[in-house]
Design a protein around this motif. Sequence first.
Motif, PDB file in Angstrom:
ATOM      1  N   GLU A  37       0.805  -1.215   0.000  1.00  0.00           N
ATOM      2  CA  GLU A  37       0.000   0.000   0.000  1.00  0.00           C
ATOM      3  C   GLU A  37       0.843   1.272   0.000  1.00  0.00           C
ATOM      4  N   GLN A  40       1.045   4.142  -2.917  1.00  0.00           N
ATOM      5  CA  GLN A  40       0.058   3.816  -3.945  1.00  0.00           C
ATOM      6  C   GLN A  40      -0.385   5.054  -4.725  1.00  0.00           C
ATOM      7  N   LYS A  41      -0.482   6.164  -4.047  1.00  0.00           N
ATOM      8  CA  LYS A  41      -0.914   7.384  -4.724  1.00  0.00           C
ATOM      9  C   LYS A  41       0.102   7.797  -5.784  1.00  0.00           C
ATOM     10  N   ARG A  43       2.255   5.818  -7.179  1.00  0.00           N
ATOM     11  CA  ARG A  43       2.267   4.781  -8.209  1.00  0.00           C
ATOM     12  C   ARG A  43       1.141   4.999  -9.209  1.00  0.00           C
ATOM     13  N   ARG A  44      -0.043   5.345  -8.685  1.00  0.00           N
ATOM     14  CA  ARG A  44      -1.181   5.584  -9.586  1.00  0.00           C
ATOM     15  C   ARG A  44      -0.928   6.797 -10.471  1.00  0.00           C
ATOM     16  N   SER A  45      -0.264   7.823  -9.893  1.00  0.00           N
ATOM     17  CA  SER A  45       0.050   9.015 -10.681  1.00  0.00           C
ATOM     18  C   SER A  45       1.013   8.676 -11.810  1.00  0.00           C
ATOM     19  N   ALA A  47       1.493   5.661 -13.175  1.00  0.00           N
ATOM     20  CA  ALA A  47       0.811   4.782 -14.127  1.00  0.00           C
ATOM     21  C   ALA A  47      -0.150   5.556 -15.023  1.00  0.00           C
ATOM     22  N   ALA A  48      -0.852   6.532 -14.420  1.00  0.00           N
ATOM     23  CA  ALA A  48      -1.829   7.308 -15.186  1.00  0.00           C
ATOM     24  C   ALA A  48      -1.141   8.166 -16.244  1.00  0.00           C
ATOM     25  N   GLN A  51       0.150   5.941 -19.034  1.00  0.00           N
ATOM     26  CA  GLN A  51      -0.935   5.476 -19.899  1.00  0.00           C
ATOM     27  C   GLN A  51      -1.413   6.586 -20.833  1.00  0.00           C
ATOM     28  N   CYS A 159       8.107   8.618 -11.862  1.00  0.00           N
ATOM     29  CA  CYS A 159       8.118   7.170 -11.651  1.00  0.00           C
ATOM     30  C   CYS A 159       9.407   6.730 -10.959  1.00  0.00           C
ATOM     31  N   HIS A 163       7.768   1.630  -9.291  1.00  0.00           N
ATOM     32  CA  HIS A 163       6.622   1.941 -10.147  1.00  0.00           C
ATOM     33  C   HIS A 163       6.795   1.325 -11.537  1.00  0.00           C
ATOM     34  N   SER A 167       3.818  -1.028 -12.415  1.00  0.00           N
ATOM     35  CA  SER A 167       2.764  -0.312 -13.140  1.00  0.00           C
ATOM     36  C   SER A 167       3.073  -0.027 -14.604  1.00  0.00           C
TER      37      SER A 167
END
Length: 461
Positions: A37, A40-41, A43-45, A47-48, A51, A159, A163, A167
């Motif tokens: 965990e 995670q924030k 990591r999501r940033s 990954a987003a 993408q 990243c 990450h 991700s």
Amino acid sequence: LAKLERRRMSGSGQWSSCALALLGSGLLSPGGQAAGEVGQKMRRSCAAEYQTRLADFSEVSGAQLAGKPVIEIGDTEETWFAKRFSVAEAQLQDCWSIGGRYWEIDFRSQDYIKSLRLRGNRCPAFGGLTCEEWWKEFDARWNVFPKEVNSGVCVPANCTASHIRTSVFSQYVARVLRMDFELPPPTREEFETREMTHWSKYRLDFVIAGVNSCGTTSLYTNLAKNPDIDFTVAEAHKEDGNFFLNNRVLPYVDDVTAFNSMWHLSGRPEPKLRGLDHPEFFRSLRIREALSRVTDLKVVLIVCDPLSRFEKIFWLYYYCRPGAEVWAAPTTPDGEPLCWPSMAGALEPEAEPLLERWAFGETLRFVRASFGPRLHLVHQDALRERPAETFAHLAEFLGAAPFAEETSFRRSNSAPGARTNVCGNETLVRALQHSLADEYAAIEEAFEAAGEQVPDSVLQR
């Protein structure tokens, strides 16, 4: 890639739908655990953003970074290295230009694919594809990868290494294999990554780069007496092998950072001029290319009479005598070192690799072409005959203060006098000089191009 695209277009989205259903139902899963965990924030940033800009980042990814030549027909080792350096540094610079960071990935694809496993006693069909058909399609695409994948990948600046593994890499693989679903992330055992940078980031002012057995130790020990100069290795074992590490066409960020912090970390005062010494540098094609990219780097190269140098090398490593060093000697099929009772042995067919191994004509021409006015050439005769004048010119070339008047310039590792039987055999001398003709020619060319007097020992050969 074109073949994969045709398979994707003609093979319907059925197999992709099948994969998504397998992943969603837990039938297809990775062998290791995903990241925890923490972070995670971020990591999501990462990954987003990846993408969203996947096409941009993928466009500047994929360069091969390992420095082990695989020579193709019509290529040479020199052109192979030149191409690989050019492609990698172009991707790195383009990655930086779009706000990314460039990383090396080492992916053990065979270990990874073995870790994917189906759970359950049966494999349901999806979209008209059986499990067997789905795996067959997957294998066709996966076989694009070699067993060990080493390449560069550009990712968003926010990243981290973690990450990229958890991700980013799955998205990158999906794009390379023309899949519209992502596989589970690889484990730490299957995937490693380190950030890359450029050779120009090295803080280095000059190198003593050879030629070995011509007086590099004398250059090092005497230049170190100048108050403006210090070397990376300030010890008796003066040779610094930093550039021999890792065998890559781009350096790692952490290696460059450690190198640039060397004086601070060792507690030594920062010198005006940072020097590095290794007499074998330009025997490596990879290191030649690397050093030629260090910003404003100057090169000091000492040359000497090719026959005198080869005679010293022959005496050290190939002359049959008690206590001879054998680390460099050729060997028989049984592994026994070869040696010869006379230097005439160097002209025998089985000894031909000796002359090739220690040749420096090609090296000298490369350094001249790569460094031009940033090269200062010294002949060993000048150290013997005019040491104070020679080192005064060197200090001026490097931008260092003049040496103190009382400085004593001494020669190191000098082994004067007769060592082998060559000096008393004029026929053998001429034959060996003929075999070393390219080295003599390269020295003469270099001094003439620099507008300096060609040493008498070269002209009178």
